[in-house]
Motif scaffolding. Structure first.
Motif, PDB file in Angstrom:
ATOM      1  N   ASN A  35      20.621  -9.730 -39.240  1.00  0.00           N
ATOM      2  CA  ASN A  35      21.772  -9.755 -40.147  1.00  0.00           C
ATOM      3  C   ASN A  35      22.011  -8.410 -40.815  1.00  0.00           C
ATOM      4  OD1 ASN A  35      22.196 -12.512 -39.704  1.00  0.00           O
ATOM      5  ND2 ASN A  35      20.732 -13.068 -41.287  1.00  0.00           N
ATOM      6  N   TYR A  36      20.956  -7.601 -40.952  1.00  0.00           N
ATOM      7  CA  TYR A  36      21.055  -6.345 -41.674  1.00  0.00           C
ATOM      8  C   TYR A  36      20.765  -5.137 -40.793  1.00  0.00           C
ATOM      9  CZ  TYR A  36      20.251  -9.884 -45.256  1.00  0.00           C
ATOM     10  OH  TYR A  36      20.315 -11.017 -46.025  1.00  0.00           O
ATOM     11  N   ALA A  37      20.425  -5.364 -39.538  1.00  0.00           N
ATOM     12  CA  ALA A  37      20.004  -4.275 -38.668  1.00  0.00           C
ATOM     13  C   ALA A  37      21.190  -3.463 -38.178  1.00  0.00           C
ATOM     14  CB  ALA A  37      19.226  -4.819 -37.478  1.00  0.00           C
ATOM     15  N   LEU A  38      20.946  -2.176 -38.015  1.00  0.00           N
ATOM     16  CA  LEU A  38      21.915  -1.295 -37.383  1.00  0.00           C
ATOM     17  C   LEU A  38      21.656  -1.211 -35.881  1.00  0.00           C
ATOM     18  CD1 LEU A  38      21.744   1.617 -39.989  1.00  0.00           C
ATOM     19  CD2 LEU A  38      23.254  -0.366 -40.017  1.00  0.00           C
ATOM     20  N   GLU A  39      20.383  -1.117 -35.504  1.00  0.00           N
ATOM     21  CA  GLU A  39      20.029  -0.922 -34.107  1.00  0.00           C
ATOM     22  C   GLU A  39      18.863  -1.792 -33.644  1.00  0.00           C
ATOM     23  OE1 GLU A  39      21.518   0.963 -31.889  1.00  0.00           O
ATOM     24  OE2 GLU A  39      22.926   2.051 -33.164  1.00  0.00           O
ATOM     25  N   THR A  40      17.941  -2.161 -34.549  1.00  0.00           N
ATOM     26  CA  THR A  40      16.708  -2.786 -34.094  1.00  0.00           C
ATOM     27  C   THR A  40      16.914  -4.153 -33.453  1.00  0.00           C
ATOM     28  OG1 THR A  40      16.333  -3.644 -36.342  1.00  0.00           O
ATOM     29  CG2 THR A  40      15.223  -1.597 -35.745  1.00  0.00           C
ATOM     30  N   ASP A  41      18.022  -4.814 -33.731  1.00  0.00           N
ATOM     31  CA  ASP A  41      18.242  -6.120 -33.117  1.00  0.00           C
ATOM     32  C   ASP A  41      18.666  -6.007 -31.659  1.00  0.00           C
ATOM     33  OD1 ASP A  41      20.671  -4.991 -33.959  1.00  0.00           O
ATOM     34  OD2 ASP A  41      21.672  -6.935 -34.025  1.00  0.00           O
ATOM     35  N   VAL A  42      19.084  -4.832 -31.223  1.00  0.00           N
ATOM     36  CA  VAL A  42      19.550  -4.678 -29.840  1.00  0.00           C
ATOM     37  C   VAL A  42      18.792  -3.604 -29.079  1.00  0.00           C
ATOM     38  CG1 VAL A  42      21.875  -5.510 -30.319  1.00  0.00           C
ATOM     39  CG2 VAL A  42      21.384  -3.072 -30.561  1.00  0.00           C
ATOM     40  N   ARG A  43      17.958  -2.818 -29.783  1.00  0.00           N
ATOM     41  CA  ARG A  43      17.255  -1.724 -29.141  1.00  0.00           C
ATOM     42  C   ARG A  43      15.787  -1.727 -29.521  1.00  0.00           C
ATOM     43  NH1 ARG A  43      19.695   3.815 -30.819  1.00  0.00           N
ATOM     44  NH2 ARG A  43      17.880   4.497 -29.613  1.00  0.00           N
ATOM     45  N   GLY A  44      14.979  -1.204 -28.634  1.00  0.00           N
ATOM     46  CA  GLY A  44      13.614  -0.853 -28.952  1.00  0.00           C
ATOM     47  C   GLY A  44      13.512   0.654 -28.995  1.00  0.00           C
TER      48      GLY A  44
END
Length: 417
Positions: free
Chosen positions: A286-295
């Motif tokens: 909900n608050y991520a910029l990148e970590t929810d879609v990238r490693g």
């Protein structure tokens, strides 16, 4: 204060203040930082005494007031630019007469003194203002210091940068240059001309974004310092030789809670950061910029402890966003977990809360809910060992077998994969 409730543990919520975080553990304010049990029965205030660092070097520190003139502060009602307080900690020469830096700024010490009654600590019971770090104020830089790796520390939501001092001093004493960062309006912060408490109910997606911007701005200022050009808003520079001693090609970050989340996000946004550690911080999509879609393709360590608040261990499979981030990451990765720990155990609370609890008869169950039941000294020793070994491996190329699995030197820790 009622802690935030959502689909994930309130104690790991990115923007939860210290008060809310401890409320979730049965405490509703952040007073109990350290204690000298001997002081409890003397009639005077309980003294705060941090454990000695074990590194080979003496430590120096310098405070900087940094202003990002190009970025208006979203929480400042007077439209001022973003202001950041930071400390640079570094290996220093031993010189007699150099004063030790305060552990807490005057404003933060006063804030804690005034917000402690809810756990039975009245104003004046604890000597917050008199506590000292082990670092000399602007102490001379260690002779011959060159090519020192740089590590940046970001604290948890609602927490002062001072709350990571036990780990920061260990790294500085081991030869690192460490920069601790306060995120204004996300914590109690003492600025040169005023004290700012945390802003009420911030937008947490904006909190993440501003933290990442803060950290990248600090990296920019460190680059200026390495070139000999850094001055803070008051015109103060670094001690002689410190800028030239930094090797910014070997820069890493670590942080607790929101600071750990911000570390991951900053790594994905900035290739200058070679490695990172997240200490028990959920990474909510909900608050991520990148970590929810990238490693990440660079080394990263996720350190967990205790429960996630829903009855499950706060480990690789139950830390919010952890498994997805790890599975997408192609770099070196490890996930140490301390079942007997808890969220606040990754701060100075781990070693100092039990002391003040004995002195002032705090609720043992509440203390355990905040920091767990692990032996405090062993927990700190393990955190120092894992953190230092991680940076030694990835910034200095020093091999270690500490991450091959559980170590007899650090009982109780497990490794998730």
């Amino acid at each position: 204060m009622t802690p935030l409730r959502s689909s994930f543990s309130p104690r790991r919520v990115l923007g939860v203040s210290v008060a809310a975080a401890l409320a979730a553990a049965g405490l509703v304010a952040p007073p109990a930082l350290a204690g000298d049990p001997a002081a409890g029965g003397s009639g005077g205030p309980v003294e705060i005494a941090l454990p000695e660092p074990t590194g080979d070097h003496d430590i120096g520190t310098v405070e900087l007031h940094l202003v990002d003139e190009d970025r208006p502060d979203p929480w400042d009602d007077q439209g001022r630019p973003r202001e950041i307080m930071a400390n640079v900690w570094y290996p220093a020469e031993h010189v007699r007469g150099v004063p030790r830096a305060p552990y807490l700024s005057a404003g933060v010490a006063d804030h804690l003194d005034r917000t402690s009654a809810s756990v039975g600590i009245d104003p004046g019971d604890v000597d917050f203002a008199g506590a000292l770090s082990h670092a000399g104020v602007r102490a001379p830089v260690a002779r011959g210091l060159r090519g020192a790796p740089v590590v940046v520390y970001s604290p948890g939501g609602g927490m002062s940068r001072a709350m990571g001092t036990t780990l920061v001093e260990e790294l500085a004493g081991s030869g690192y240059i460490v920069v601790t960062v306060d995120h204004t309006y996300q914590a109690p912060v003492q600025l040169p001309d005023r004290f700012e408490p945390p802003a009420p109910r911030p937008d947490y997606a904006q909190v993440v974004s501003e933290r990442v911007a803060d950290l990248r701005f600090v990296l920019d200022r460190l680059a200026d310092a390495a070139g000999g050009g850094v001055r803070d808003a008051a015109g103060r520079g670094l001690p002689r030789g410190l800028g030239g001693a930094m090797d910014l090609s070997r820069t890493a970050m670590f942080g607790h809670s929101a600071g750990g989340f911000a570390t991951a996000e900053a790594m994905l946004a900035d290739p200058r950061i070679r490695a990172g550690i997240n200490m028990d911080g959920d990474m909510s999509p909900n608050y991520a910029l990148e970590t929810d879609v990238r490693g990440t393709d660079r080394p990263f360590m996720l350190m967990g402890a205790g429960s996630n608040g829903d009855g499950d261990p706060h480990d690789l499979d139950h830390g919010l966003g952890w498994r997805g981030f790890t599975d997408r990451s192609t770099g070196w990765k490890r996930a140490p977990y301390l079942p007997a720990g808890e969220h606040m155990g990754f701060t100075d609370f781990q070693v100092v809360l039990p002391g003040i609890g004995r002195s002032l008869d705090l609720d043992e169950e509440a203390v355990a809910a905040a920091i767990g039941t692990a032996d405090p000294e062993r927990s700190l020793a393990a955190q120092r060992a894992y953190t230092t070994a991680f940076f030694d491996l990835h910034l200095r190329g020093e091999p270690t077998d500490l991450f091959d699995g559980p170590s007899p030197d650090h009982p109780g820790w497990e490794f998730r994969s």
